[in-house]
Design an enzyme around this catalytic site. Structure first.
Site, PDB file in Angstrom:
ATOM      1  CE  LYS A 190      19.626  -7.134 -14.556  1.00 16.69           C
ATOM      2  NZ  LYS A 190      19.873  -7.042 -15.981  1.00 16.69           N
TER       3      LYS A 190
ATOM      4  NE  ARG B 138      25.584  -9.257 -16.042  1.00 14.66           N
ATOM      5  CZ  ARG B 138      25.242  -8.066 -15.576  1.00 14.66           C
ATOM      6  NH1 ARG B 138      25.279  -7.828 -14.305  1.00 14.66           N
ATOM      7  NH2 ARG B 138      24.834  -7.117 -16.387  1.00 14.66           N
TER       8      ARG B 138
ATOM      9  NE  ARG C 263      20.479   1.198 -20.108  1.00 18.83           N
ATOM     10  CZ  ARG C 263      20.657   0.083 -19.410  1.00 18.83           C
ATOM     11  NH1 ARG C 263      19.636  -0.495 -18.804  1.00 18.83           N
ATOM     12  NH2 ARG C 263      21.844  -0.484 -19.363  1.00 18.83           N
TER      13      ARG C 263
ATOM     14  NE  ARG D 144      25.607   1.058 -18.586  1.00 22.51           N
ATOM     15  CZ  ARG D 144      24.989   0.051 -17.972  1.00 22.51           C
ATOM     16  NH1 ARG D 144      24.050   0.310 -17.083  1.00 22.51           N
ATOM     17  NH2 ARG D 144      25.295  -1.191 -18.245  1.00 22.51           N
TER      18      ARG D 144
ATOM     19  NE  ARG E  34      25.364  -4.731 -21.419  1.00 19.78           N
ATOM     20  CZ  ARG E  34      24.646  -3.634 -21.216  1.00 19.78           C
ATOM     21  NH1 ARG E  34      24.657  -2.663 -22.110  1.00 19.78           N
ATOM     22  NH2 ARG E  34      23.928  -3.501 -20.132  1.00 19.78           N
TER      23      ARG E  34
HETATM   24  P1  AMP Z   1      24.791  -3.782 -15.539  1.00 19.93           P
HETATM   25  O1  AMP Z   1      24.778  -2.368 -15.049  1.00 19.93           O
HETATM   26  O2  AMP Z   1      24.178  -4.761 -14.568  1.00 19.93           O
HETATM   27  O3  AMP Z   1      24.255  -3.943 -16.948  1.00 19.93           O
HETATM   28  O4  AMP Z   1      26.347  -4.211 -15.613  1.00 19.93           O
HETATM   29  C1  AMP Z   1      27.258  -3.511 -16.416  1.00 19.93           C
HETATM   30  C2  AMP Z   1      28.533  -4.312 -16.606  1.00 19.93           C
HETATM   31  O5  AMP Z   1      29.132  -4.561 -15.316  1.00 19.93           O
HETATM   32  C3  AMP Z   1      28.354  -5.695 -17.213  1.00 19.93           C
HETATM   33  O6  AMP Z   1      28.277  -5.650 -18.638  1.00 19.93           O
HETATM   34  C4  AMP Z   1      29.609  -6.392 -16.715  1.00 19.93           C
HETATM   35  O7  AMP Z   1      30.754  -5.947 -17.444  1.00 19.93           O
HETATM   36  C5  AMP Z   1      29.746  -5.854 -15.296  1.00 19.93           C
HETATM   37  N1  AMP Z   1      29.019  -6.666 -14.298  1.00 19.93           N
HETATM   38  C6  AMP Z   1      27.952  -6.273 -13.527  1.00 19.93           C
HETATM   39  N2  AMP Z   1      27.551  -7.260 -12.716  1.00 19.93           N
HETATM   40  C7  AMP Z   1      28.374  -8.306 -12.963  1.00 19.93           C
HETATM   41  C8  AMP Z   1      28.450  -9.641 -12.469  1.00 19.93           C
HETATM   42  N3  AMP Z   1      27.586 -10.097 -11.551  1.00 19.93           N
HETATM   43  N4  AMP Z   1      29.441 -10.441 -12.951  1.00 19.93           N
HETATM   44  C9  AMP Z   1      30.315  -9.996 -13.876  1.00 19.93           C
HETATM   45  N5  AMP Z   1      30.288  -8.768 -14.404  1.00 19.93           N
HETATM   46  C10 AMP Z   1      29.328  -7.922 -13.974  1.00 19.93           C
END
Ligand code: AMP
Length: 229
Positions: free
Chosen positions: A13, A88, A127, A160, A171
């Site tokens: 994404k 989400r 990653r 990360r 996740r």
């Molecule tokens: P990502 O970089 O999109 O994988 O997001 C990393 C982390 O940020 C996720 O595992 C959540 O802890 C938090 N996060 C990102 N976007 C959201 C969202 N829309 N709602 C809730 N938590 C989020």
């Protein structure tokens, strides 16, 4: 163009959102990046956010919705945006529609990048992310030119805290639970485009561009045609 990109963690994404945003000249809005930046603050809120992020747990809807609302109010998002990592949950999707309604605009498409789970686990545990600019690499499939150093900005690459295998599994579980209602929501609205996420970033980008070009009617036109059908 106002787009949402959906897909499991590691589906590509972020990479695709970046590529589409650059091609269309609109901002790439990644809630994960916004939250990680907010979580670096040495404040109570920063610490609270780090608690969620490190575990791979979802940050409460109100917090993410507010952060996204503020970001989408910025002038560069006036012509469109590519949202990555948001919504989400169904509640977030509904809040996004409300936000856009208040601005008298609509989402054009929600693109889901589809990748099987085994492949996602492989991709995420290898990653590496740039601390400075957020660019992503993979130790096996897409290594940087110099190990540990970002090709784009020279920043340090790191694993990360939520890309460890145990957190990745959590996740993925979360994504499975949350994705179905979200996909149904966008399918019902007639804005969902599903794209095969296997293959190189360039190939997937082409598939997305083709899918968007093949559905180039504006949303009001599509809504009108759906009503007339
Ligand atoms: P990502 O970089 O999109 O994988 O997001 C990393 C982390 O940020 C996720 O595992 C959540 O802890 C938090 N996060 C990102 N976007 C959201 C969202 N829309 N709602 C809730 N938590 C989020």
């Amino acid at each position: 163009m106002r787009l949402v990109l959906l897909g499991g963690p590691g589906a590509g994404k972020g990479t695709q959102a970046r590529l589409i945003a650059a091609r269309l000249g609109i901002p790439h809005v990644a809630t994960g990046e916004l939250l990680r930046a907010a979580g670096r603050a040495d404040t109570g809120i920063g610490r609270q956010l780090r608690g969620y992020l490190d575990k791979g747990a979802l940050v409460p809807d109100e917090t993410v919705v507010e952060l996204t609302r503020e970001r989408l109010k910025e002038p560069d998002a006036g012509r469109g945006f590519v949202l990555d990592g948001f919504p989400r949950t169904l509640a977030q999707a509904e809040q996004l529609d409300l936000m856009l309604e208040q601005q008298e605009v609509q989402l054009d498409y929600s693109v889901v990048v589809q990748v099987p789970e085994d492949e996602l686990v492989k991709r995420l545990s290898g990653r590496r992310t740039c601390r400075q600019c957020g660019a992503m690499y993979h130790v096996g499939f897409r290594p940087p030119r110099v190990a540990g150093v970002c090709d784009v900005c020279g920043g340090e690459l790191y694993l990360r805290s939520d890309d460890t295998e145990q957190t990745v599994r959590r996740r993925l579980e979360l994504y499975r639970e949350q994705a179905t209602p979200l996909l149904d929501y966008y399918r019902r609205q007639g804005v969902l485009l599903a794209v095969d996420g296997l293959g190189s970033a360039e190939i997937v980008e082409q598939r997305i561009a083709l899918a968007l070009a093949g559905n180039h009617q504006s949303r009001p036109d599509r809504d009108r045609r759906a009503r007339m059908a």
